[in-house]
Design a protein around this motif. Structure first.
Motif, PDB file in Angstrom:
ATOM      1  N   ASP A   1       0.786  11.640  -4.775  1.00 46.90           N
ATOM      2  CA  ASP A   1       1.294  11.942  -6.102  1.00 46.90           C
ATOM      3  C   ASP A   1       1.743  10.666  -6.807  1.00 46.90           C
ATOM      4  O   ASP A   1       2.161   9.703  -6.173  1.00 46.90           O
ATOM      5  N   GLY A   2       1.651  10.656  -8.128  1.00 48.72           N
ATOM      6  CA  GLY A   2       1.986   9.466  -8.878  1.00 48.72           C
ATOM      7  C   GLY A   2       3.432   9.062  -8.756  1.00 48.72           C
ATOM      8  O   GLY A   2       3.757   7.870  -8.614  1.00 48.72           O
ATOM      9  N   GLU A   3       4.334  10.026  -8.798  1.00 47.46           N
ATOM     10  CA  GLU A   3       5.757   9.718  -8.708  1.00 47.46           C
ATOM     11  C   GLU A   3       6.079   9.038  -7.379  1.00 47.46           C
ATOM     12  O   GLU A   3       6.825   8.053  -7.328  1.00 47.46           O
ATOM     13  N   GLY A   4       5.491   9.559  -6.308  1.00 47.18           N
ATOM     14  CA  GLY A   4       5.743   8.977  -4.995  1.00 47.18           C
ATOM     15  C   GLY A   4       5.211   7.556  -4.886  1.00 47.18           C
ATOM     16  O   GLY A   4       5.863   6.681  -4.314  1.00 47.18           O
ATOM     17  N   LEU A   5       4.010   7.316  -5.435  1.00 46.57           N
ATOM     18  CA  LEU A   5       3.451   5.968  -5.390  1.00 46.57           C
ATOM     19  C   LEU A   5       4.325   4.987  -6.147  1.00 46.57           C
ATOM     20  O   LEU A   5       4.601   3.878  -5.664  1.00 46.57           O
ATOM     21  N   LEU A   6       4.796   5.376  -7.322  1.00 49.15           N
ATOM     22  CA  LEU A   6       5.620   4.457  -8.120  1.00 49.15           C
ATOM     23  C   LEU A   6       6.947   4.174  -7.424  1.00 49.15           C
ATOM     24  O   LEU A   6       7.465   3.049  -7.491  1.00 49.15           O
TER      25      LEU A   6
ATOM     26  N   GLU B   1      -3.678   7.727 -11.132  1.00 48.78           N
ATOM     27  CA  GLU B   1      -3.174   7.624 -12.504  1.00 48.78           C
ATOM     28  C   GLU B   1      -1.963   6.697 -12.555  1.00 48.78           C
ATOM     29  O   GLU B   1      -1.842   5.850 -13.450  1.00 48.78           O
ATOM     30  N   ALA B   2      -1.061   6.849 -11.600  1.00 46.63           N
ATOM     31  CA  ALA B   2       0.135   6.008 -11.557  1.00 46.63           C
ATOM     32  C   ALA B   2      -0.221   4.555 -11.262  1.00 46.63           C
ATOM     33  O   ALA B   2       0.383   3.624 -11.825  1.00 46.63           O
ATOM     34  N   ALA B   3      -1.190   4.346 -10.396  1.00 44.97           N
ATOM     35  CA  ALA B   3      -1.602   2.977 -10.067  1.00 44.97           C
ATOM     36  C   ALA B   3      -2.217   2.301 -11.282  1.00 44.97           C
ATOM     37  O   ALA B   3      -1.971   1.107 -11.537  1.00 44.97           O
ATOM     38  N   ARG B   4      -3.002   3.053 -12.058  1.00 49.17           N
ATOM     39  CA  ARG B   4      -3.571   2.482 -13.291  1.00 49.17           C
ATOM     40  C   ARG B   4      -2.461   2.116 -14.276  1.00 49.17           C
ATOM     41  O   ARG B   4      -2.522   1.089 -14.961  1.00 49.17           O
TER      42      ARG B   4
ATOM     43  N   LYS C   1       0.852  -1.186   0.000  1.00 48.57           N
ATOM     44  CA  LYS C   1       0.000   0.000   0.000  1.00 48.57           C
ATOM     45  C   LYS C   1       0.886   1.234   0.000  1.00 48.57           C
ATOM     46  O   LYS C   1       2.053   1.185   0.405  1.00 48.57           O
ATOM     47  N   SER C   2       0.305   2.337  -0.427  1.00 50.38           N
ATOM     48  CA  SER C   2       1.034   3.593  -0.447  1.00 50.38           C
ATOM     49  C   SER C   2       0.114   4.719   0.007  1.00 50.38           C
ATOM     50  O   SER C   2      -1.031   4.812  -0.448  1.00 50.38           O
ATOM     51  N   ALA C   3       0.639   5.577   0.872  1.00 48.89           N
ATOM     52  CA  ALA C   3      -0.105   6.749   1.324  1.00 48.89           C
ATOM     53  C   ALA C   3       0.287   7.993   0.539  1.00 48.89           C
ATOM     54  O   ALA C   3      -0.182   9.090   0.849  1.00 48.89           O
ATOM     55  N   ARG C   4       1.124   7.827  -0.475  1.00 51.72           N
ATOM     56  CA  ARG C   4       1.514   8.972  -1.295  1.00 51.72           C
ATOM     57  C   ARG C   4       0.340   9.393  -2.171  1.00 51.72           C
ATOM     58  O   ARG C   4      -0.403   8.567  -2.696  1.00 51.72           O
TER      59      ARG C   4
ATOM     60  N   ASP D   1       0.006  -8.915  -5.932  1.00 51.96           N
ATOM     61  CA  ASP D   1      -1.380  -9.274  -6.244  1.00 51.96           C
ATOM     62  C   ASP D   1      -2.351  -8.141  -5.927  1.00 51.96           C
ATOM     63  O   ASP D   1      -3.304  -7.898  -6.682  1.00 51.96           O
ATOM     64  N   LEU D   2      -2.130  -7.456  -4.803  1.00 52.53           N
ATOM     65  CA  LEU D   2      -3.029  -6.368  -4.402  1.00 52.53           C
ATOM     66  C   LEU D   2      -2.203  -5.194  -3.918  1.00 52.53           C
ATOM     67  O   LEU D   2      -1.352  -5.346  -3.048  1.00 52.53           O
ATOM     68  N   TYR D   3      -2.461  -4.030  -4.484  1.00 54.74           N
ATOM     69  CA  TYR D   3      -1.813  -2.790  -4.039  1.00 54.74           C
ATOM     70  C   TYR D   3      -2.913  -1.791  -3.712  1.00 54.74           C
ATOM     71  O   TYR D   3      -3.887  -1.646  -4.470  1.00 54.74           O
ATOM     72  N   GLN D   4      -2.759  -1.100  -2.585  1.00 56.68           N
ATOM     73  CA  GLN D   4      -3.831  -0.251  -2.087  1.00 56.68           C
ATOM     74  C   GLN D   4      -3.410   1.215  -1.973  1.00 56.68           C
ATOM     75  O   GLN D   4      -2.308   1.513  -1.501  1.00 56.68           O
ATOM     76  N   LEU D   5      -4.292   2.118  -2.395  1.00 60.66           N
ATOM     77  CA  LEU D   5      -4.136   3.525  -2.060  1.00 60.66           C
ATOM     78  C   LEU D   5      -4.567   3.665  -0.608  1.00 60.66           C
ATOM     79  O   LEU D   5      -5.709   3.349  -0.259  1.00 60.66           O
ATOM     80  N   HIS D   6      -3.658   4.130   0.237  1.00 63.57           N
ATOM     81  CA  HIS D   6      -3.852   4.015   1.679  1.00 63.57           C
ATOM     82  C   HIS D   6      -4.429   5.276   2.310  1.00 63.57           C
ATOM     83  O   HIS D   6      -4.009   6.400   2.014  1.00 63.57           O
ATOM     84  N   ASN D   7      -5.415   5.051   3.186  1.00 64.48           N
ATOM     85  CA  ASN D   7      -6.001   6.080   4.037  1.00 64.48           C
ATOM     86  C   ASN D   7      -6.546   7.267   3.251  1.00 64.48           C
ATOM     87  O   ASN D   7      -6.198   8.415   3.495  1.00 64.48           O
ATOM     88  N   ILE D   8      -7.438   6.978   2.327  1.00 65.37           N
ATOM     89  CA  ILE D   8      -8.176   8.046   1.648  1.00 65.37           C
ATOM     90  C   ILE D   8      -9.417   8.308   2.491  1.00 65.37           C
ATOM     91  O   ILE D   8     -10.478   7.722   2.294  1.00 65.37           O
ATOM     92  N   SER D   9      -9.250   9.183   3.482  1.00 65.52           N
ATOM     93  CA  SER D   9     -10.304   9.402   4.475  1.00 65.52           C
ATOM     94  C   SER D   9     -10.890  10.808   4.447  1.00 65.52           C
ATOM     95  O   SER D   9     -11.898  11.065   5.094  1.00 65.52           O
TER      96      SER D   9
END
Length: 272
Positions: A6-11, A51-54, A1-4, A27-35
């Motif tokens: 921005d796309g660059e940070g996630l990658l 966008e980066a995750a896609r 998972k990533s709490a970044r 197998d599974l990657y999560q965008l973390h804590n979108i609260s």
């Protein structure tokens, strides 16, 4: 998972995970804590994490994309966006809101549900009862209880593989927790940190009920409490912790009476 956000940070974080796991994909990657809404807007923006995750999905570095949130109302919007295959959300008998609309809606949409914090961050009085309560919900696909030992893993397995029906004594335990804790208790997620004064917020809010009641006093614990109280006295009421808390706790109101009570117990070595 990533709490970044921005796309660059996630990658960057995804590449670190791939190297550490010695694999070409997860197998599974999560965008973390979108609260909070601003977080959702940030990850959706051009060049954002979504966008980066896609992109990583298209490249085969991610097989499935999920999201985690502490906000059931916003999470409903997240799962209805069509971007995510799984949702991780806190769910227990003191955080029951996901069961009302969110979890059934996930089932309708084919979004897998992952229940985190089934023990309320350790605040609930009986772990087996708490786990059974979550497992009884037909809309929960996976539960991820925290563990600190092999024995706890084995106990969780015994609960999962046994009868999930709650007995009268367990129902009474749930009602006691509801009466005592309500919804203004710290779950120890530590998203309130960092405090500019270095105050260990979650430790202070949880010391009485989650530490002293279970383990009692020792010289080491007494020293740790004394140090935490000293730091707590430096609070400047800036409110940064409350802005970050995903549960909306009024930390500036909770800390003073909690510290006053803790100080009395420290002086007398009494158990709350």
């Amino acid at each position: 998972k990533s709490a970044r956000r921005d796309g660059e940070g996630l990658l960057e974080e995804l590449e670190v995970s791939l190297r550490n796991l010695r694999t070409e994909y997860v197998d599974l990657y999560q965008l973390h804590n979108i609260s909070r809404r601003e977080q959702w807007e940030q990850v959706q923006a051009p060049g954002g994490a979504l966008e980066a995750a896609r992109q990583a999905l298209e490249e085969g570095k991610i097989r499935h994309l999920g999201v985690t949130s502490h906000n059931p109302r916003l999470a409903l919007e997240l799962v209805e966006s069509g971007h995510f295959e799984t949702l991780m959300i806190p769910f227990n008998y003191l955080t029951p809101e996901p069961a009302e609309r969110l979890l059934p809606r996930c089932k309708e949409l084919g979004v897998g549900t992952i229940a985190m914090k089934p023990f309320g961050g350790g605040a609930l009085s009986n772990a087996s009862t708490a786990l059974k309560h979550v497992l009884l919900n037909p809309y929960v696909d996976v539960v991820i209880p925290g563990v600190m030992s092999v024995e706890e893993v084995e106990e969780n397995y015994r609960v999962w593989s046994g009868d999930h029906a709650l007995q009268p004594g367990e129902l009474e335990s749930i009602e006691r927790d509801r009466a005592e804790l309500g919804d203004s208790f710290c779950r120890a997620c530590d998203y309130c940190q960092p405090c500019p004064q270095g105050i260990p917020i979650s430790f202070l809010l949880r010391a009485e009920k989650q530490m002293l009641r279970r383990m009692g006093w020792s010289e080491e614990r007494a020293q740790r409490v004394a140090e935490a109280l000293k730091l707590g006295e430096t609070c400047i009421k800036c409110g940064q912790c409350e802005e970050r808390c995903p549960y909306g706790l009024k930390i500036r109101e909770l800390l003073p009476p909690t510290m006053a009570s803790l100080r009395v117990h420290l002086e007398n070595r009494t158990i709350p």
